[in-house]
Design a protein around this motif. Sequence first.
Motif, PDB file in Angstrom:
ATOM      1  N   ALA A 160       0.844  -1.196   0.000  1.00 37.19           N
ATOM      2  CA  ALA A 160       0.000   0.000   0.000  1.00 37.19           C
ATOM      3  C   ALA A 160       0.886   1.255   0.000  1.00 37.19           C
ATOM      4  O   ALA A 160       2.085   1.202   0.231  1.00 37.19           O
ATOM      5  N   ARG A 161       0.260   2.388  -0.248  1.00 31.92           N
ATOM      6  CA  ARG A 161       0.997   3.657  -0.260  1.00 31.92           C
ATOM      7  C   ARG A 161       1.681   3.915   1.084  1.00 31.92           C
ATOM      8  O   ARG A 161       2.816   4.373   1.132  1.00 31.92           O
ATOM      9  N   VAL A 162       0.994   3.606   2.181  1.00 31.98           N
ATOM     10  CA  VAL A 162       1.586   3.820   3.500  1.00 31.98           C
ATOM     11  C   VAL A 162       2.813   2.922   3.691  1.00 31.98           C
ATOM     12  O   VAL A 162       3.764   3.297   4.363  1.00 31.98           O
ATOM     13  N   GLY A 163       2.807   1.755   3.082  1.00 32.73           N
ATOM     14  CA  GLY A 163       3.964   0.874   3.146  1.00 32.73           C
ATOM     15  C   GLY A 163       5.178   1.482   2.458  1.00 32.73           C
ATOM     16  O   GLY A 163       6.305   1.376   2.932  1.00 32.73           O
ATOM     17  N   THR A 164       4.926   2.130   1.315  1.00 30.34           N
ATOM     18  CA  THR A 164       6.003   2.806   0.590  1.00 30.34           C
ATOM     19  C   THR A 164       6.548   3.969   1.405  1.00 30.34           C
ATOM     20  O   THR A 164       7.765   4.143   1.532  1.00 30.34           O
ATOM     21  N   VAL A 165       5.661   4.763   1.991  1.00 28.85           N
ATOM     22  CA  VAL A 165       6.089   5.881   2.842  1.00 28.85           C
ATOM     23  C   VAL A 165       6.890   5.349   4.026  1.00 28.85           C
ATOM     24  O   VAL A 165       7.947   5.887   4.378  1.00 28.85           O
ATOM     25  N   ARG A 166       6.422   4.281   4.622  1.00 29.43           N
ATOM     26  CA  ARG A 166       7.093   3.672   5.772  1.00 29.43           C
ATOM     27  C   ARG A 166       8.505   3.231   5.399  1.00 29.43           C
ATOM     28  O   ARG A 166       9.449   3.442   6.144  1.00 29.43           O
ATOM     29  N   LYS A 167       8.656   2.611   4.221  1.00 30.77           N
ATOM     30  CA  LYS A 167       9.991   2.176   3.773  1.00 30.77           C
ATOM     31  C   LYS A 167      10.937   3.358   3.641  1.00 30.77           C
ATOM     32  O   LYS A 167      12.103   3.276   4.032  1.00 30.77           O
ATOM     33  N   TRP A 168      10.441   4.474   3.087  1.00 27.72           N
ATOM     34  CA  TRP A 168      11.297   5.647   2.926  1.00 27.72           C
ATOM     35  C   TRP A 168      11.639   6.285   4.277  1.00 27.72           C
ATOM     36  O   TRP A 168      12.740   6.816   4.458  1.00 27.72           O
TER      37      TRP A 168
END
Length: 189
Positions: A160-168
């Motif tokens: 999900a988008r939040v997963g991508t933000v979390r990775k960054w």
Amino acid sequence: MPLAPPAPSLPRPGILGRAFGVLFFLIAVVIFGIGIFNAANAAGVIGTHGTLTVKNCWVERGTRHSRGHTVCGGTFRSDDGNVVDEDASISAAVPPGSKVSVQRAADWYVRTGFGEAARWIAMFFLGWLVLAFGMAFAVTGMFPRDAAQVGMITREISDARVGTVRKWIVRGSLAGTAICLLLTPFTGS
């Protein structure tokens, strides 16, 4: 023939999971504040600058899981001479008789210099990890009951988008912390 334990399943979303995520957010905000406040003091941006003349040092015992840390106490005298504190102390191991450049921050003292400021900024970046950890729970509302469920909840948001933000956020935290800690040994602090 023994039966295999049931495979862990995802917990149901609820208010407890969201509250758990918010708790990590609040802890991260406290870590951010402590890191930035002490970095600003160590850099001399805020606080009262002066010198702490060390009289003696001692080890304050920690919990049963930590050895404790060295504290040195003595007299603080501000550069302008307006502030004198006979009971000043810092968390550092320096020989008695040493004069240490410090910044008076509220009711405590922080060593000054680039290396010290970089160490406190590293703490700020570590707060990002705390924030990233709690994001999965705040977004899904799932409260983990064990480590397996923590991993499952994290994987649940990874695409999900939040997963991508979390990775960054995690990458930025690790990079920022590493850069700050790499800078500290070369500064003479």
